[in-house]
Write a protein that holds these residues in place. Structure first.
Motif, PDB file in Angstrom:
ATOM      1  N   LEU A   1       3.977  -0.359   3.737  1.00  0.00           N
ATOM      2  CA  LEU A   1       4.355  -0.013   2.373  1.00  0.00           C
ATOM      3  C   LEU A   1       5.869   0.100   2.300  1.00  0.00           C
ATOM      4  CD1 LEU A   1       1.811   2.780   1.467  1.00  0.00           C
ATOM      5  CD2 LEU A   1       1.786   0.412   0.728  1.00  0.00           C
ATOM      6  N   THR A   2       6.432  -0.308   1.183  1.00  0.00           N
ATOM      7  CA  THR A   2       7.872  -0.231   1.001  1.00  0.00           C
ATOM      8  C   THR A   2       8.189   0.617  -0.215  1.00  0.00           C
ATOM      9  OG1 THR A   2       8.147  -2.442   1.940  1.00  0.00           O
ATOM     10  CG2 THR A   2       9.974  -1.570   0.655  1.00  0.00           C
TER      11      THR A   2
ATOM     12  N   ILE B   1      -3.061   9.048   2.750  1.00  0.00           N
ATOM     13  CA  ILE B   1      -2.214   8.131   1.992  1.00  0.00           C
ATOM     14  C   ILE B   1      -3.102   7.143   1.244  1.00  0.00           C
ATOM     15  CG2 ILE B   1      -0.449   6.322   2.122  1.00  0.00           C
ATOM     16  CD1 ILE B   1       0.625   7.707   4.599  1.00  0.00           C
ATOM     17  N   SER B   2      -2.839   7.022  -0.042  1.00  0.00           N
ATOM     18  CA  SER B   2      -3.560   6.035  -0.853  1.00  0.00           C
ATOM     19  C   SER B   2      -2.544   5.322  -1.737  1.00  0.00           C
ATOM     20  CB  SER B   2      -4.648   6.701  -1.696  1.00  0.00           C
ATOM     21  OG  SER B   2      -4.091   7.685  -2.542  1.00  0.00           O
ATOM     22  N   THR B   3      -2.964   4.202  -2.277  1.00  0.00           N
ATOM     23  CA  THR B   3      -2.031   3.410  -3.071  1.00  0.00           C
ATOM     24  C   THR B   3      -2.764   2.683  -4.187  1.00  0.00           C
ATOM     25  OG1 THR B   3      -0.296   1.726  -2.962  1.00  0.00           O
ATOM     26  CG2 THR B   3      -2.193   1.405  -1.533  1.00  0.00           C
TER      27      THR B   3
ATOM     28  N   LYS C   1       4.180  11.534  -4.879  1.00  0.00           N
ATOM     29  CA  LYS C   1       3.917  10.213  -5.466  1.00  0.00           C
ATOM     30  C   LYS C   1       5.239   9.452  -5.537  1.00  0.00           C
ATOM     31  CE  LYS C   1       1.594   8.124  -9.422  1.00  0.00           C
ATOM     32  NZ  LYS C   1       0.904   8.443 -10.694  1.00  0.00           N
ATOM     33  N   LEU C   2       5.262   8.266  -4.939  1.00  0.00           N
ATOM     34  CA  LEU C   2       6.464   7.440  -4.884  1.00  0.00           C
ATOM     35  C   LEU C   2       6.156   6.046  -5.393  1.00  0.00           C
ATOM     36  CD1 LEU C   2       7.593   8.400  -1.270  1.00  0.00           C
ATOM     37  CD2 LEU C   2       8.437   9.383  -3.408  1.00  0.00           C
ATOM     38  N   GLN C   3       7.139   5.464  -6.057  1.00  0.00           N
ATOM     39  CA  GLN C   3       6.980   4.089  -6.536  1.00  0.00           C
ATOM     40  C   GLN C   3       7.093   3.120  -5.380  1.00  0.00           C
ATOM     41  OE1 GLN C   3      10.135   3.902  -9.474  1.00  0.00           O
ATOM     42  NE2 GLN C   3       8.668   4.173 -11.127  1.00  0.00           N
ATOM     43  N   LEU C   4       6.231   2.115  -5.371  1.00  0.00           N
ATOM     44  CA  LEU C   4       6.324   1.072  -4.357  1.00  0.00           C
ATOM     45  C   LEU C   4       7.469   0.122  -4.714  1.00  0.00           C
ATOM     46  CD1 LEU C   4       2.546   0.297  -3.815  1.00  0.00           C
ATOM     47  CD2 LEU C   4       4.106   1.394  -2.210  1.00  0.00           C
ATOM     48  N   GLY C   5       8.102  -0.394  -3.655  1.00  0.00           N
ATOM     49  CA  GLY C   5       9.241  -1.287  -3.846  1.00  0.00           C
ATOM     50  C   GLY C   5       8.840  -2.709  -4.044  1.00  0.00           C
TER      51      GLY C   5
END
Length: 132
Positions: A21-22, A57-59, A128-132
């Motif tokens: 994940l980035t 961790i989930s996405t 919660k973080l935005q994916l790059g």
């Protein structure tokens, strides 16, 4: 691995087969966020208690959600509103800057952080973080 040798703590990590994940963030600052949250989880568990800390961790297509849960003391309702404030601490040592710094780091990268806690049952922090 940093926290695996603590006697009364079992650390479980579930990455749900997610790899590579980035997110656009400073690696050292993110390490500080997660180390702080895990250390707080460890410190919430009494010495005579068998502690369990779960990292999940989930996405979805846009975000990654990291959950860090413990079965520690939980957070008193009076403290919940102050938890992310500078100089607030429930511990006898330290300056109470950890969670305010964590919140600032997460906010600076357009992420969000929140928690749920039940006294006597434990606490879960969500990042919660935005994916790059």
């Amino acid at each position: 691995n940093l926290f695996n040798d603590i006697e009364n703590i079992k650390l479980n990590a579930n990455f749900n087969n997610i790899e590579n994940l980035t997110v656009f963030a400073d690696k050292e600052k993110l390490m500080r966020v997660f180390n702080n949250l895990i250390k707080n989880a460890i410190q919430s568990i009494e010495d005579d208690q068998q502690g369990v800390i779960n990292i999940d961790i989930s996405t979805d297509k846009k975000n990654v959600l990291i959950k860090i849960s413990d079965n520690g003391k939980g957070i008193d309702d009076d403290m919940k509103l102050k938890l992310f404030e500078p100089n607030f601490t429930t511990k006898t040592g330290g300056m109470g800057l950890g969670l305010s710094i964590v919140k600032n780091i997460v906010n600076d990268i357009n992420g969000s952080i929140w928690f749920n806690s039940e006294l006597g049952k434990g606490t879960t922090f969500y990042v919660k973080l935005q994916l790059g």
